[in-house]
Motif scaffolding. Structure first.
Motif, short mmCIF file in Angstrom:
data_model
loop_
_atom_site.label_atom_id
_atom_site.label_comp_id
_atom_site.label_asym_id
_atom_site.label_seq_id
_atom_site.Cartn_x
_atom_site.Cartn_y
_atom_site.Cartn_z
N ASP A 98 0.81 -1.22 0.00
CA ASP A 98 0.00 0.00 0.00
C ASP A 98 0.84 1.27 0.00
N ASP A 99 2.15 1.15 0.03
CA ASP A 99 3.04 2.30 0.07
C ASP A 99 2.98 3.07 -1.25
N SER A 100 3.63 4.22 -1.27
CA SER A 100 3.71 4.99 -2.52
C SER A 100 4.48 4.19 -3.56
N ALA A 101 4.25 4.51 -4.83
CA ALA A 101 4.95 3.82 -5.91
C ALA A 101 6.46 3.97 -5.76
N ASP A 102 6.92 5.17 -5.40
CA ASP A 102 8.36 5.38 -5.20
C ASP A 102 8.91 4.45 -4.12
N ASP A 103 8.18 4.31 -3.01
CA ASP A 103 8.64 3.44 -1.91
C ASP A 103 8.62 1.97 -2.31
N VAL A 104 7.58 1.56 -3.03
CA VAL A 104 7.49 0.15 -3.47
C VAL A 104 8.62 -0.16 -4.44
N VAL A 105 8.85 0.73 -5.39
CA VAL A 105 9.92 0.53 -6.37
C VAL A 105 11.27 0.46 -5.68
N THR A 106 11.53 1.39 -4.80
CA THR A 106 12.82 1.43 -4.10
C THR A 106 13.03 0.15 -3.28
N ALA A 107 12.00 -0.27 -2.54
CA ALA A 107 12.11 -1.50 -1.74
C ALA A 107 12.33 -2.72 -2.64
N SER A 108 11.64 -2.77 -3.76
CA SER A 108 11.78 -3.90 -4.68
C SER A 108 13.17 -3.96 -5.28
N VAL A 109 13.69 -2.81 -5.68
CA VAL A 109 15.03 -2.79 -6.28
C VAL A 109 16.08 -3.15 -5.23
N ARG A 110 15.91 -2.71 -4.01
CA ARG A 110 16.85 -3.08 -2.95
C ARG A 110 16.78 -4.57 -2.64
N HIS A 111 15.58 -5.13 -2.67
CA HIS A 111 15.44 -6.58 -2.48
C HIS A 111 16.16 -7.32 -3.61
N THR A 112 16.02 -6.81 -4.82
CA THR A 112 16.71 -7.42 -5.96
C THR A 112 18.22 -7.36 -5.76
N ALA A 113 18.71 -6.23 -5.26
CA ALA A 113 20.15 -6.11 -4.98
C ALA A 113 20.59 -7.17 -3.97
N ASN A 114 19.79 -7.39 -2.94
CA ASN A 114 20.14 -8.40 -1.94
C ASN A 114 20.19 -9.79 -2.55
N LEU A 115 19.24 -10.11 -3.43
CA LEU A 115 19.27 -11.42 -4.09
C LEU A 115 20.50 -11.57 -4.97
N TRP A 116 20.88 -10.50 -5.68
CA TRP A 116 22.09 -10.57 -6.50
C TRP A 116 23.33 -10.69 -5.62
N ARG A 117 23.30 -10.07 -4.46
CA ARG A 117 24.44 -10.16 -3.54
C ARG A 117 24.57 -11.60 -3.00
N GLU A 118 23.46 -12.18 -2.60
CA GLU A 118 23.46 -13.51 -1.99
C GLU A 118 23.59 -14.64 -3.00
N HIS A 119 23.00 -14.46 -4.17
CA HIS A 119 22.93 -15.56 -5.15
C HIS A 119 23.33 -15.11 -6.56
#
Length: 196
Positions: free
Chosen positions: A88-109
């Motif tokens: 339910d967050d703003s689009a900017d917040d959702v996008v930022t959180a999603s991209v950071r999650h993607t960075a974590n997956l690339w870091r781990e795997h």
């Protein structure tokens, strides 16, 4: 949920599940050390602490192991798409959180994700999983962008593929994945603001 067997409750995963996990973990470690080309069924089995024959009980080939390893990793990406879509967050917040999650997956795997990108053109099963994951993510982000006033679904798809390729090259080159995430998020957010 614990399973009952003869009046006793079985706690935790089954022995076969643990062996399959050991095989996948060994394959991921070998990808890091040796890469796809040098990795063999024998080296995967040895890394998992089992015989080659035992590995064949779970997987038919090295490619089968890699396909399941990719599936295990992209499942985590697909789960994040569901989180983004329902946030339910703003689009900017959702996008930022999603991209950071993607960075974590690339870091781990990253080694698995790079293998998925590299093998997708020549391995139909991995190509199907990889493109399916990006398509699923694009569909989720299409809804996020639509809530922010960006109505063109092609925009989310293009941004998802841009993000995938940017993280791939950052991972290959050993670039700072947090900086990569910041740059991708800025592009996403600029697109949102530019279309309003």
């Amino acid at each position: 949920m614990a399973e009952t067997t003869g009046g006793k409750r079985r706690q935790g995963p089954r022995k076969g599940d643990l062996r399959e996990k050991a095989i996948l973990d060994a394959a991921e470690a070998l990808l890091e050390r040796e890469g796809v080309e040098l990795m063999t069924v024998e080296s995967i089995a040895k890394g998992a602490g089992i015989s080659r024959a035992s590995l064949y009980f779970y997987f038919g080939s090295k490619l089968d192991v890699l396909s399941v390893l990719v599936a295990r990793t992209v499942d985590a990406m697909a789960a994040q798409a569901d989180v983004a879509q329902s946030a339910d967050d703003s689009a900017d917040d959702v996008v930022t959180a999603s991209v950071r999650h993607t960075a974590n997956l690339w870091r781990e795997h990253g080694v698995v994700l790079r293998a998925a990108v590299d093998l997708a053109p020549v391995t139909p099963e991995i190509r199907r999983m990889w493109t399916g994951t990006v398509t699923r993510y694009a569909a989720a982000m299409t809804e996020v962008l639509a809530r922010a006033g960006v109505a063109d679904p092609a925009m989310a798809e293009a941004l998802c593929w841009m993000t995938e390729r940017t993280f791939y090259w950052a991972s290959v080159n050993g670039d700072d994945l947090d900086r990569t995430a910041d740059i991708c998020a800025q592009i996403w957010c600029a697109t949102i603001r530019g279309n309003n």
